[in-house]
Design an enzyme around this catalytic site. Structure first.
Site, PDB file in Angstrom:
ATOM      1  N   GLU B  44      24.688 121.936  48.881  1.00 54.18           N
ATOM      2  CA  GLU B  44      23.968 121.976  47.612  1.00 54.18           C
ATOM      3  C   GLU B  44      24.801 122.764  46.605  1.00 54.18           C
ATOM      4  OE1 GLU B  44      20.366 124.226  47.985  1.00 54.18           O
ATOM      5  OE2 GLU B  44      19.536 123.551  46.065  1.00 54.18           O
ATOM      6  N   LYS B 128      16.503 117.041  43.514  1.00 49.04           N
ATOM      7  CA  LYS B 128      15.655 117.861  44.394  1.00 49.04           C
ATOM      8  C   LYS B 128      14.211 117.862  43.891  1.00 49.04           C
ATOM      9  CE  LYS B 128      16.034 122.609  46.280  1.00 49.04           C
ATOM     10  NZ  LYS B 128      16.846 123.856  46.159  1.00 49.04           N
ATOM     11  N   CYS B 164      17.822 120.923  50.530  1.00 53.48           N
ATOM     12  CA  CYS B 164      17.352 122.266  50.921  1.00 53.48           C
ATOM     13  C   CYS B 164      15.834 122.420  51.007  1.00 53.48           C
ATOM     14  CB  CYS B 164      17.965 123.289  49.964  1.00 53.48           C
ATOM     15  SG  CYS B 164      18.149 124.945  50.674  1.00 53.48           S
TER      16      CYS B 164
END
Lengths: 577, 577
Positions: B44, B128, B164
């Site tokens: 990331e 995300k 994540c």
């Protein structure tokens, strides 16, 4: 139309001081009751202070707040004020954490609430829907959002209750205020001052009053809390957008007025609206004077914000006095005038700390200021304190310049520790932006009164403060020479700031573009500044982040202040700016 | 079943260094290509570094990141690596701000993205969904959430891509991975180390693999970035929860392995899933060795985290050397061993700064350590530097004690400025918690290597480091006497820490309860500590918040570190704790 006598209390809470903050609310309730009010509202988090930050994640703190609300309801009742409905802002919890899947990280267990107290009990509770999480605000971090609008029926009027950010967002509870056909919208706030904010806030309140076809009563807390200054400026606007009442900025105040809202309708309630009927009791209501404060001009507002920010930091942290170095320059002179306005000259201790490079005028301008302001003043020459370090460690150049600033800090901190004064650091925003200061030297101190004031504005405020004194027949506090002479750190012979930095007008304009407006290098250059200067200045800004992280807090007065308002990495290797 | 050769690159980016970070990815892509990989994933924000904080609100930074992704795709193509699909993490924007009603406050204009590069182009992009906004994370502040899952079809396999926090939350994209019937789930991460985190992270990865019936490939960045240390520890787990490969902690690494995921199904896609078919090219794929790193024990992990945090802060900020005071005590001894492990002893400069209260052993223990570690060492007695201040300002008591610490800081900062060393401050977490330090004195420095290490753990790590040396046939770096003697600040005659503080075992246990577990006073007392001690300690913690705000950053290794992990007001008057 029904008539309601409405009271809004602009209190000055201290974070954590539930007992003291409750007393302020009790005093306001007594006065509102005496004035025959039908409803009292105090600000967002007036019970706990604001912002509470991660105190919101401590169950013991939330329990204490929860209990304090119940206790306050009882105290109001015991004081014979139980019939007055009081809307009070406070955190509540602990609740089940907001579901975050399998993460074991700490998460929100609190809500940002408005409780309605009457007859010794909590009659209703509203939880803020919209949680600001930008600028200085971290509410999404700490609060669980609410999802139900509260409407109180008082004396035949439907009074909707929302909290601060709820007013700013389209949709959400504001939309339901119209659907619910409320006659009065009470918004409790903890909205910090920043320059020109009232030019956004008041039109917003006005717009919402028109949109929702209600009278909007906007009540804000007041006072300094760390780096924020809450300005009060509570206001009531009618459904046509006219101002009915306005409280003064930066002062505790109880605003009382009569309003004539639409009577409650018997239409069915929209979804997610809770209506609570409160007992209404006829009161003796004498005549009221109009209470519409006039906002002072921009520079006076800024000065007042800085004075209140400093005063409250000192007093809320229980210091009796402040100490700082007086160089004869403009920054320390303005700090001295601010400190005297905030605390009285007798609580201000200044020290002239001349080095072998200090000019004659630096002493004489400092003497002049001390005399004008009437503060406590002493002189501590530093040459013989500096010399042993310089010789032993063979320091020269920048190391020797910084040494002088650090020796001054050792003197001031020694006097602070010995006598209990709070040390102020007198750096301005421009200096802090470009790192033109010595860490553990002139940047040392617990509070930085002009941290958010660019150098050009420091001069402007100095001139304004002198003119203000003249207009009142008083001695201008700041020596003309401190305003007019070229600024210098006086750390080497014949030094001036412009040996190292562009002219302050240019510098402040570049900093405004790069920091406040967040423009990139190309866009700053496109404003007409030369490439070399822009690269030099933006490079200085980025490279001094580590110093800012260790800097003292100071009152935010701008759209983007250094600190939690602007969060940037120290370790940063820009490919482009 | 189809077979995919998967490569995960654990790179060590620097925030802002788009060119340097891109080079790291290019190097990894070359190696992955040489190994015959069908797909490469990096962490990331591997392109920009992480966390970027409010750089995300600068349009110029976002434009540069956007362009750098496109440029990287071209560079990969030009280098003959274009056929290898590369999943790379980066911020993207600027986008239209997330709608915030009428607020004029700065708001999110960026997304946290994974882009898929192939044949010189960006083939697909994922944003995300879940934005962590707790602990050290402020992503809800800076990012606009995505709402569409990305599935890549590569060689007959459907590969889902998430970022994540998306993995940590139930529902959201993880739920759609199962619905979409993907065979492989690639999760790119910037997940910082904290003690025992792997005991949460690995079971989570395993659980998700079982729940989603996919192979989960978890790739993390590595390296120190300000107060965070990313530990790598990338891992691949099969649908039954077995570990297929694991990269070493705290080291850059390319993990390459063959996986045999389920073949793609032709079922219709669920809502909000975008599928992108990538060209697949047959490669020469030689045999691969198993690559499953073994996690070292707890203390070695902690030591390695501290070493990497220190090394990367120093090197990424382009310092060549460090300097700090060596007292003969345990804190500075451990810092010396850490610094030598991080930078080599020749880059470590230590100064013994004895005062008139320093014991004989403080000199001899410091001498001993310097000799064992082989670092640069000098002695600067401070008595004659202290005396002129003390006499002139008539300082005694605490003011005189603090004076000594500040004079030491002036010496170290002078040497730093003259010679370019970074000053380290050697305070431990216990000291910082209770404010047992002198501001602008021993707390002065740019980086605090053991800021998040409680005193009892400092001793434990010292013992471990010595044992580790013995186990490798090396000289233990830390003198036994520094470990075994009673700790003392030596600021007055015969002083020990326990004159002012409870025993460290008690103190650390109370601090763990009050700070890490956020227990209130009553609950801490209920653990069996006496009321007076609990009130004393928690009072010290609350009253020293102002010192912590001006403290240096240091590597986070615990669940709650001081700094952005624990945000509390300075001005705070607790009714209850």
């Amino acid at each position: 139309m029904p008539r309601l006598r409405l009271a809004l209390a602009q209190t000055n809470p201290i974070v954590g001081d539930l007992a003291g903050n409750s007393r302020q609310i009790l005093v306001a309730a007594r006065r509102a009751h005496d004035a025959g009010a039908d409803l009292l509202a105090v600000g967002e988090m007036a019970l706990s202070g604001y912002p509470i930050e991660d105190l919101a994640s401590r169950p013991s703190f939330l329990h204490a707040c929860h209990d304090a609300v119940i206790h306050l309801a009882k105290e109001l009742q015991d004081a014979g004020l139980g019939d007055l409905p009081v809307i009070v802002g406070h955190p509540d919890g602990p609740f089940e954490p907001r579901a975050f899947g399998t993460s074991n990280a700490p998460t929100a267990i609190a809500q940002n609430c408005a409780s309605v107290l009457q007859h010794g009990h909590v009659k209703a509770r509203y939880a803020k829907h919209h949680l600001p999480n930008y600028s200085v605000f971290d509410e999404y971090r700490i609060f669980i959002p609410g999802d139900e609008l509260l409407v109180l029926r008082i004396k035949g009027v439907d009074v909707a209750v929302i909290i601060c950010e709820d007013l700013w967002r389209d949709g959400g509870p504001v939309a339901r205020v119209l659907e619910a056909d409320a006659g009065l919208l009470v918004v409790i706030n903890a909205s910090p001052f920043e320059r020109d904010k009232t030019e956004v806030r008041l039109p917003l309140v006005t717009r919402r009053a028109i949109e929702t076809d209600t009278i909007v009563a906007y009540v804000n807390i007041v006072g300094g809390q760390d780096d924020l200054v809450f300005d009060g400026d509570s206001v009531v606007v009618d459904g046509a957008g006219g101002i009915l009442a306005r409280a003064p900025q930066f002062d505790e105040h109880l605003l009382v007025l009569d309003v004539e809202p639409e009577a409650a309708s018997e239409n069915p309630l929209p979804d997610r609206v809770q209506r609570v009927e409160l007992a209404s009791i006829e009161r003796t209501q004498g005549p009221l004077a109009m209470d519409v404060a006039i906002l002072p001009d921009d520079r006076e507002q800024l000065w007042n914000a800085l004075v209140l920010g400093l005063r409250d930091y000192v007093q809320k942290n229980r210091f009796g006095s402040v100490i700082f170095g007086l160089s004869g320059g403009i920054d320390s002179a303005v700090c001295a005038a601010l400190a005297a306005d905030a605390l009285g000259a007798s609580a201000v201790y200044c020290v002239s700390l001349p080095s072998r490079y200090s000019s004659g005028h630096s002493r004489s301008d400092a003497d002049d200021l001390a005399e004008r302001v009437g503060l406590n003043y002493s002189v501590q020459p530093i040459a013989d304190l500096v010399e042993p370090f310089e010789t032993r460690l063979a320091l020269d150049g920048l190391a020797a310049e910084n040494l002088q600033a650090r020796v001054r800090a050792v003197v001031l901190m020694g006097l602070s520790n010995q006598h209990g004064h709070l040390v102020l650091t007198t750096g301005n925003k421009t200096e802090i932006a470009v790192g033109y200061s010595t860490i553990y030297g002139d940047s040392a101190g617990g509070f930085a009164p002009i941290k958010d004031v660019p150098k050009t504005l420091v001069w402007e405020l100095a001139r304004w403060r002198n003119e203000f004194a003249v207009s009142r027949g008083e001695t201008p506090p700041i020596p003309d020479n401190s305003i007019s002479k070229p600024p210098s750190a006086e750390l080497r012979p014949d030094q001036t700031d412009q040996d190292s930095l562009p002219p302050y007008e240019t510098l402040d304009a570049i900093l405004d573009a790069y920091i406040t407006r967040a423009l990139g290098r190309e866009d700053v250059i496109a404003l007409g500044f030369d490439t070399e200067t822009v690269d030099f200045v933006t490079g200085l800004v980025d490279r001094s982040e580590w110093k800012r992280r260790q800097g003292a807090i100071g009152p935010k007065i701008s759209g983007i202040a250094f600190g939690r308002d602007r969060r940037l990495p120290i370790t940063y290797r820009p490919t482009t700016r």
